[in-house]
Scaffold this motif. Structure first.
Motif, mmCIF file in Angstrom:
data_model
loop_
_atom_site.group_PDB
_atom_site.id
_atom_site.type_symbol
_atom_site.label_atom_id
_atom_site.label_comp_id
_atom_site.label_asym_id
_atom_site.label_seq_id
_atom_site.Cartn_x
_atom_site.Cartn_y
_atom_site.Cartn_z
ATOM 1 N N LEU A 1 -41.431 -18.177 13.949
ATOM 2 C CA LEU A 1 -42.476 -17.584 14.785
ATOM 3 C C LEU A 1 -43.610 -17.130 13.870
ATOM 4 O O LEU A 1 -43.385 -16.405 12.903
ATOM 5 N N PHE B 1 -44.888 -21.259 17.445
ATOM 6 C CA PHE B 1 -43.431 -21.317 17.467
ATOM 7 C C PHE B 1 -42.995 -22.702 17.014
ATOM 8 O O PHE B 1 -43.493 -23.716 17.486
ATOM 9 N N ASN C 1 -35.410 -20.872 13.726
ATOM 10 C CA ASN C 1 -36.705 -21.007 14.408
ATOM 11 C C ASN C 1 -37.757 -20.214 13.638
ATOM 12 O O ASN C 1 -37.432 -19.265 12.915
#
Lengths: 304, 256
Positions: free
Chosen positions: B170, B196, B168
């Protein structure tokens, strides 16, 4: 906040000017086809102008059928008609006109490249034109253009005026191959008898060139804008003695100020654009011509 | 209660509607919905798009019809000629009444050019930094003429740092922005946002930002490598949506 303006070809400096032009096929590993043959092509010339508060844009759409007859040894006969299809610009633009009808010859003498053209050009002009290009290195070149022209209208009734105007430009080009970036600067005397200069920075991509330019005219003042030239698919073509084809490039020119008559110069080739320059790719190997060719052309006989 | 339901519906709709990838603003340059970031589009990226602008997103002057602000849209061409430079040309539709009795409309466009330059690319320990300016040409030539309107003129410096965990991503952005004319002063000062990008669909981005005057929630996605979509809600109730076609003129393909 500034103003977008567009006008048809007749008014030399175009404000919001889209053009679809069509290029011929090229021999393998070449960007243009100069082997003997005749090409019939058609495109559209799209101009729009934000000059009217009561509609979004005024529109002028020309159909531009034409032909190019490559006679070998870089002799070429070319012709093009400008047929209005959609016109909200006004009656002044409703007539069919000649976009080009001329004969030209390109040649090379060591590092000197010459192109001579005689006949009818766009911008309602006819006469004689000479272009030269001198390569000093892979990065640096000089260029010059000179013409002696008169005014010619065919529609609604033929008007031909004696040549009375000597126009010229002279300047230089810098090409940075690592970034495929080209800088071009010229000074000159233009079609409407104004002296001035123009500077342009071009970034060449695959099949596309985008440029920013600024210019100054002694009569009309400072101006600037951007140009986009997109070479249109199909990028793989077959060459025959007679070819029918669609657009090879789409050219858009935008100017900030509405100065239609500033820094005007005619085009001798109906497919002329800033990406390809004045000379055939197989003759002049400089600038964007050192990149991968836009068109890969195979001869029918080779394919068989 | 009714407003609460409307907001919930809008937020759920935004969640289901994947939008922008690398970036897309109403200005055509990279950023969040309303604020710039330190990131850049990819070298060779060309964008052509349009954006619906809620009247709540419009300047407090210049875009008035019969004395009131109105919803409008803009459209743009944008290009990243080099990895460190972006340019865009934007037209914002304007209308005003010629005759206040009949309400006959006069159409025009507010045009501006934006330029963004990234002097520092993101490193392991430091953020990407970009500086930029909207309405560059008018600013250069007419900044001393108060009669010339600069509705979107602003200069900014933005820094963005991204962190990756379990695939992921950020992103955190802080920027300082200043509008030259007073009618957009509410958006001056320190602005910022968080993005995000989930590992299972990295083309999708969620974002929350503070514009200096209000909060925005947004989302965007890049579909089929060429279609970008973006939506945002200002103060959780004023919707803006945009879409654009994106091509890489160098022939490169990117996931987002």
């Amino acid at each position: 906040m500034f103003h977008l303006n567009a006008s048809p070809r007749r008014r030399s400096l175009i404000v919001g000017f889209f053009a679809l032009i069509f290029l011929a096929g090229q021999p393998q590993a070449k960007g243009q086809d100069t082997s003997p043959g005749i090409d019939f092509f058609s495109g559209i010339n799209f101009s729009f102008a934000d000059m009217n508060f009561y509609r979004q844009y005024d529109v002028l759409l020309h159909l531009t059928p034409g032909f190019k007859w490559n006679m070998g040894h870089h002799w070429q006969l070319t012709g093009q008609a400008m047929i209005p299809i959609v016109n909200t610009f006004g009656d002044e633009y409703k007539y069919t006109q000649i976009g080009a009808f001329n004969i030209s010859k390109e040649m090379r003498i060591n590092k000197l490249y010459l192109k001579a053209t005689v006949g009818v050009f766009d911008m309602y002009r006819y006469g004689a034109d000479l272009k030269t290009f001198v390569t000093l290195s892979d990065n640096l070149a000089f260029e010059a253009q000179a013409g002696y022209v008169g005014v010619l209208y065919l529609d609604p009734s033929p008007h031909i005026y004696k040549p009375d105007r000597f126009v010229w430009t002279v300047g230089g080009d810098i090409y940075l191959p690592r970034w495929n970036t080209q800088f071009r600067g010229t000074v000159g005397r233009y079609l409407f008898r104004d002296f001035g200069w123009e500077a342009e920075a071009m970034r060449h991509f695959n099949h596309t060139t985008v440029s920013l330019y600024g210019r100054w005219s002694g009569v009309y003042g400072l101006d600037g804008g951007f140009r986009i030239v997109i070479m249109l698919p199909p990028y793989h073509r077959k060459h025959r003695a007679v070819n029918f084809r669609l657009a090879s490039n789409y050219r858009m020119s935008y100017t900030i100020m509405y100065k239609n008559y500033a820094n005007c110069m005619y085009h001798t080739d109906p497919e002329q654009n800033e990406r390809d320059g004045w000379f055939s790719r197989d003759l002049l190997h400089w600038g964007s011509h050192t990149m991968e060719p836009d068109f890969i052309i195979t001869n029918k006989s080779e394919q068989q | 209660m009714k407003h609460l339901i409307n907001r919930l519906i809008a937020i759920v709709a935004l969640s289901l509607f994947p939008l922008v990838g690398q970036a897309q603003q109403y200005t055509g340059t990279s950023g969040l919905a309303h604020i710039p970031t330190g990131e850049m589009n990819h070298e060779g990226d060309a964008l052509i798009g349009a954006h619906f602008l809620n009247k709540a997103m419009m300047p407090d002057t210049g875009f008035l019809y019969l004395g009131e602000k109105y919803h409008t849209f803009d459209y743009y061409l944008a290009l990243t000629p080099f990895s460190w430079m972006e340019m865009s040309y934007v037209c914002t539709e304007r209308r005003r009444a010629i005759n206040e009795q009949t309400g006959q409309i006069q159409w025009s466009k507010d045009r501006y050019v934006s330029i963004k330059i990234q002097p520092l690319k993101e490193g392991k320990y430091y953020p990407a930094v970009a500086i930029g300016c909207n309405d560059v040409l008018t600013t250069v030539f007419f900044k001393d003429r108060p009669d010339v309107q600069l509705y979107y003129m602003n200069v900014y410096v933005a820094a963005t740092k991204t962190f990756t965990f379990s695939g992921n991503e950020l992103g955190m952005t802080v920027a300082y922005r200043r509008f030259l004319r007073g009618y957009n002063a509410k958006w001056n000062g320190i602005v910022g946002g968080i993005t995000f990008r989930p590992s299972f669909f990295p083309q999708w981005r969620l974002m929350a930002e503070y514009t200096g005057n209000e909060f925005l929630l947004g989302t965007d996605v890049l579909l089929w490598q060429h279609l970008r979509l973006q939506a945002s809600l200002k103060d959780f109730k004023y919707a803006n949506v945009g879409l654009c076609l994106q091509f890489n003129l160098l022939g490169k393909k990117y996931r987002y």
